[in-house]
Design an enzyme around this catalytic site. Sequence first.
Site, PDB file in Angstrom:
ATOM      1  N   GLU A 280       0.827  -1.206   0.000  1.00  0.00           N
ATOM      2  CA  GLU A 280       0.000   0.000   0.000  1.00  0.00           C
ATOM      3  C   GLU A 280       0.862   1.257   0.000  1.00  0.00           C
ATOM      4  O   GLU A 280       0.548   2.243  -0.667  1.00  0.00           O
ATOM      5  CB  GLU A 280      -0.927  -0.022   1.220  1.00  0.00           C
ATOM      6  CG  GLU A 280      -2.154   0.841   1.091  1.00  0.00           C
ATOM      7  CD  GLU A 280      -3.184   0.502   2.173  1.00  0.00           C
ATOM      8  OE1 GLU A 280      -4.083  -0.303   1.890  1.00  0.00           O
ATOM      9  OE2 GLU A 280      -3.077   1.019   3.295  1.00  0.00           O
ATOM     10  N   GLU A 283       2.058   1.736  -3.397  1.00  0.00           N
ATOM     11  CA  GLU A 283       0.938   2.192  -4.225  1.00  0.00           C
ATOM     12  C   GLU A 283       0.707   3.693  -4.017  1.00  0.00           C
ATOM     13  O   GLU A 283       0.518   4.443  -4.980  1.00  0.00           O
ATOM     14  CB  GLU A 283      -0.335   1.405  -3.878  1.00  0.00           C
ATOM     15  CG  GLU A 283      -1.520   1.743  -4.794  1.00  0.00           C
ATOM     16  CD  GLU A 283      -2.828   1.065  -4.363  1.00  0.00           C
ATOM     17  OE1 GLU A 283      -2.817   0.244  -3.424  1.00  0.00           O
ATOM     18  OE2 GLU A 283      -3.870   1.389  -4.978  1.00  0.00           O
ATOM     19  N   CYS A 300      -8.625  -2.093   4.055  1.00  0.00           N
ATOM     20  CA  CYS A 300      -8.534  -3.301   4.905  1.00  0.00           C
ATOM     21  C   CYS A 300      -9.839  -3.645   5.586  1.00  0.00           C
ATOM     22  O   CYS A 300      -9.960  -4.708   6.170  1.00  0.00           O
ATOM     23  CB  CYS A 300      -7.509  -3.161   6.021  1.00  0.00           C
ATOM     24  SG  CYS A 300      -6.287  -1.956   5.767  1.00  0.00           S
ATOM     25  N   SER A 320      -7.531   1.830  -2.341  1.00  0.00           N
ATOM     26  CA  SER A 320      -6.302   1.083  -2.602  1.00  0.00           C
ATOM     27  C   SER A 320      -6.708  -0.274  -3.160  1.00  0.00           C
ATOM     28  O   SER A 320      -7.697  -0.865  -2.729  1.00  0.00           O
ATOM     29  CB  SER A 320      -5.530   0.907  -1.294  1.00  0.00           C
ATOM     30  OG  SER A 320      -4.610  -0.157  -1.443  1.00  0.00           O
ATOM     31  N   LYS A 359     -15.724  -9.713   7.870  1.00  0.00           N
ATOM     32  CA  LYS A 359     -14.724 -10.584   7.247  1.00  0.00           C
ATOM     33  C   LYS A 359     -15.330 -11.918   6.812  1.00  0.00           C
ATOM     34  O   LYS A 359     -14.800 -12.594   5.938  1.00  0.00           O
ATOM     35  CB  LYS A 359     -13.578 -10.849   8.226  1.00  0.00           C
ATOM     36  CG  LYS A 359     -12.820  -9.589   8.602  1.00  0.00           C
ATOM     37  CD  LYS A 359     -11.569  -9.408   7.770  1.00  0.00           C
ATOM     38  CE  LYS A 359     -10.922  -8.073   8.079  1.00  0.00           C
ATOM     39  NZ  LYS A 359     -10.048  -7.612   7.018  1.00  0.00           N
ATOM     40  N   GLU A 362     -16.461 -11.021   3.544  1.00  0.00           N
ATOM     41  CA  GLU A 362     -15.332 -10.757   2.655  1.00  0.00           C
ATOM     42  C   GLU A 362     -14.740 -12.053   2.090  1.00  0.00           C
ATOM     43  O   GLU A 362     -14.461 -12.163   0.893  1.00  0.00           O
ATOM     44  CB  GLU A 362     -14.246  -9.983   3.407  1.00  0.00           C
ATOM     45  CG  GLU A 362     -13.070  -9.571   2.515  1.00  0.00           C
ATOM     46  CD  GLU A 362     -11.931  -8.929   3.297  1.00  0.00           C
ATOM     47  OE1 GLU A 362     -11.715  -9.303   4.467  1.00  0.00           O
ATOM     48  OE2 GLU A 362     -11.251  -8.056   2.736  1.00  0.00           O
ATOM     49  N   GLU A 367     -14.423 -12.930  -5.871  1.00  0.00           N
ATOM     50  CA  GLU A 367     -13.087 -12.647  -6.405  1.00  0.00           C
ATOM     51  C   GLU A 367     -11.968 -13.088  -5.451  1.00  0.00           C
ATOM     52  O   GLU A 367     -10.799 -13.042  -5.802  1.00  0.00           O
ATOM     53  CB  GLU A 367     -12.940 -11.162  -6.751  1.00  0.00           C
ATOM     54  CG  GLU A 367     -12.996 -10.175  -5.591  1.00  0.00           C
ATOM     55  CD  GLU A 367     -14.419  -9.729  -5.221  1.00  0.00           C
ATOM     56  OE1 GLU A 367     -15.390 -10.426  -5.578  1.00  0.00           O
ATOM     57  OE2 GLU A 367     -14.546  -8.678  -4.554  1.00  0.00           O
ATOM     58  N   CYS A 504     -10.639  -1.859  14.422  1.00  0.00           N
ATOM     59  CA  CYS A 504     -10.961  -3.282  14.597  1.00  0.00           C
ATOM     60  C   CYS A 504     -11.085  -3.695  16.053  1.00  0.00           C
ATOM     61  O   CYS A 504     -11.800  -4.642  16.370  1.00  0.00           O
ATOM     62  CB  CYS A 504      -9.910  -4.149  13.930  1.00  0.00           C
ATOM     63  SG  CYS A 504      -9.662  -3.702  12.215  1.00  0.00           S
TER      64      CYS A 504
END
Lengths: 581, 418
Positions: A280, A283, A300, A320, A359, A362, A367, A504
Amino acid sequence: MDMVTAIIDGCGVEVAKGTTILEAAKTVGIKIPTLCYHPDQFIKANCRVCVVEVEGVQLLQAACATAVNEGMVVKTNTSAVRDARKTILELILAHHPQDCLHCIRNQKCELQTLASEYNIRDIRFDQVDRGLALDLTSPSIHRDPNKCIKCGRCIEVCERVQTVAVYSKYDRGFDVGVAPALNLGLGDVACINCGQCVLACPVGAIYENDQHDQVWDAINDPEKHVVCQMAPAIRVALAEEFGLNSGELQMGKIVAALRQIGFDKVMHTNFTADLTIIEEGNELLQRINNGGKLPMITSCSPGWIKFCEHNFPDFLENLSTCKSPQQMFGALVKTYYAEKSGIDPAKIYSVSFMPCTAKKYECARPEMNSSGYQDVDAVLTTRELARMIRESGIDIVNIAPEEFDAPMGIYTGAAVIFGATGGVMEAALRTVYEVATGDTLNDINFTAVRGMEGIKEATVNLAGTEVKVAVAHTTGNARKLLEAIRAGEKFYHFIEVMACPGGCIGGGGQPIGTINEKRQFRIDAIYEEDLGLPMRKSHENPAITQIYEEFLKTPLGHKSHELLHTHYTKRSLYPFSKEQL
Amino acid sequence: MAYAKEQRLVLNNYDKINPTSIDEYVIRGGFRALRKALSMSSAEIIQELKISGLRGRGGAGFPTWLKWSFTAPIEVDQKYIICNADEGEPGTYKDRLIMDKDPYLLIEAMTIAGFTLGATKGYIYVRGEYPHSQKILNTAIANAKMAGMMGNNIFGSGFDFNLQVFSGAFAFVCGEETAIIESIEGKRGEPRIRPPYPGVVGLWGKPTVINNVETLANIPAIINNGGRWFANIGAIKYPGTKIMTLSGDVANKTFVEVPTDTTLYDIIYTFGGGVVGGNFQAVQVGGNSGGLLPASLLETAIDFDSMQAIGGSLGTGAVFVINDRHDLLDVVKNVAHFFTEESCGKCTPCREGCQRLYDFMNKVCEGEATAKDLQIAAGLARVMNKTALCGLGQAAPTPVQTAIKFFGKKFEERINAK
Ligand SMILES: Cc1cc2nc3c(=O)[nH]c(=O)nc-3n(C[C@H](O)[C@H](O)[C@H](O)COP(=O)(O)O)c2cc1C
Ligand code: SF4
Ligand code: SF4
Ligand code: SF4
Ligand code: SF4
Ligand code: FES
């Protein structure tokens, strides 16, 4: 400050003007029961179990909603008060499935606790079964509307804190209920799976999709090689599940417990958190140097991602492309790790322990299979982990600590602070600064981006460029920030967003009882851990250097793109079809 | 028996004018009070109301001057006056009489209220079931605007005032003042917790006074004739007149406006022409949340305090007469059912309790209730009285409670029959 004095159960109290009877009573050790009250929310005053007698007032007063006046005389323990509270509890219970023994909230339920404290034995009203269907449509959050006590706490957190506004009340009187609009399932609306409603709910009406049995099945399957990763925000909160203070539980003890449960390899998401920072960070530098889309926004938090996909599709290019640490880890386990340890990836069952309900969603996104398999097979929350530990009879407080398995168990303090709001930003700045300038940071503590403030801003000089950064936690704050950017009122280079309050450590998978006060304790424990670690910058992690040398080659390289980066999907705010409206 | 007669103050123009004709209203003295009020100070108007002793006609009997005195002095960019015309109590239509027959009276009164309170915007929250009243009010407001009696700089006083009719949400609880605010704000019609009181934090967070139609309709006459004149009419502590609407087993199902020291007996027998279809059994005063009263209490005056003293309530002034051919317990059961439909479901005691009281009455009517059930219901009713969030849940048990209190024998018979 204006003070008022009053007498509560014969005790004199002096409190600031505006203090409620509930708060004032607490200062002199008098406990008043509550159900709709939540310390981080507005006063609702709808359950009425907190009623007390106030001298000179005919009606009983809700202690949560009534401010102490000068000279007020309050009685919290008269027969009228006890009778009212018992009656109210019986009214609720008679219209509630009393299946505490097999309820997910058994022993963690505010209603059950009060029923016990008030010695509810015979319920004077006939039991009524609402007969409503369970909502199992979401991969993250399930609902049993029969257990709802209509306190409105989920409505508030979803609407005011997250600005998602999934829930509303329907019907009236005895039949009133709380559900997503049109009684759709949580899986069929723009819910972001953050699980904040689970934490807000006083009873077992909203809960995580508990999948710990599936993990037992994998462990019991001799054909499967079961590995697990654990997020940085788990340790500080898991302690609370076992009666310790945040931070009092050593990491090594959790590792030992996981081995006893039967995991073949115990590794740490922190490893890929460090890796995320490298990817990241590069990036970001690339976007700044090559005129890429700015601000770049962290990716994230899967709750945040889904929020952005539904509400700010015009910002998808700002996200990102880095996968979350969980998904980077998942992709590497079935490729890098499999290769290195000579295990057939088809036989690997990859489990992730997370503070997060989103999550679960996720890992099931289509994908997320760049290894050729579903990269992460199961995500369990902190609560489910605690259940497995209890079920295994492990004495986690006294177990002898053990080490993580290499290589994906080595991490730095930068990865640890991922768990707190501002942590990803700080970790990124530690690395980006040194990579961009070639200098060593004098002070690696970016305290401006720490803490529970909703939106934090800072400016960092990166080799001559003034880089403007912002940090938002809760999607409500993210909305404010993005709206200001959309309107051209604000400009930033880099933004961190976490969907949950406090980041989190305050995630929807954390122990029941996660309130802002506890979030602060956990944040403190996280920074303490960072401070005590020998390595505190991601780029100093030798295992990271090793994985680039052995496997990934260069940051943002071909392999990285294949395994560590992803893309996003524009989603409608009303995923259900128009006909249903 | 005292000599009782009608006295029409708020219904002064009833059927004497064409309701939408502003000229006819003016000829009969209309807008005189507004002109006078505009020349007075806010404090003077409130003082006059204080002398008059006017108290709310919407059910709670709160002194109007006192309510106004909290809001008037607050300095803020916007305040509101809301007229409560939700009129949801079954058997009540007094507010409709005023709106349909004398809309300018209400408009004038609200403008005076706006001026006194410093509120430049007013809403009339009219029951959804009253589309005709809404139409008349809208016509009257448009006419008043054209005549310069509403809008900017009324009568050259520099005071601006605008009124808007808002159609109610078809629910009884939406007549509760804080539920009205929620409803106008576009939210689910549920009462709010107090404090903060609407007089301080009301509509859109701004200080807001809410008054009933009949309360407001008294104000022009008080301004014209003075508070002392008004204080001399009717009962000392709840002076003035009250419109009573009669229904049930009474010869004249009509309305009367009488001084507040008139007795229930006079309402039923002198004005109502007595009981028909059988002998008197009970009367329910004040709408569905009112108490059921026996013959022995008919000599009570209708004013707020006298009614409260006997365990009843004046409420909205609805008088529902029940003859002895009816099964009283069945009547009570139906009233209990009404509350299961009308509870908004926000607070536990009312949401759950209304249903349980209805279940109990059902059991009683089926002859299946036991003495223990009666005891449980009585206990539940007391808890509802004391803990419900709004007046609906607090008063919902009243019919059951008064039935047990005054007609306990009927319960005993049915229970013992088991
Ligand atoms: C459930 C419920 C319904 C009510 N409905 C009405 C109504 O329809 N009209 C009304 O004027 N007041 C109604 N009220 C009383 C109002 O809350 C408020 O007290 C009144 O409008 C104040 O006006 P007043 O002071 O002029 O009487 C209701 C109260 C409750 C609890
Ligand atoms: S929600 Fe609470 S009271 Fe209800 S069954 Fe579960 S544990 Fe028991
Ligand atoms: S999971 Fe989050 S977004 Fe979904 S309903 Fe709960 S609070 Fe709202
Ligand atoms: S689902 Fe839970 S939080 Fe939401 S209203 Fe019901 S009991 Fe309260
Ligand atoms: S008392 Fe009844 S109507 Fe009033 S707030 Fe409570 S549930 Fe709603
Ligand atoms: S806690 Fe006070 S009313 Fe619910």
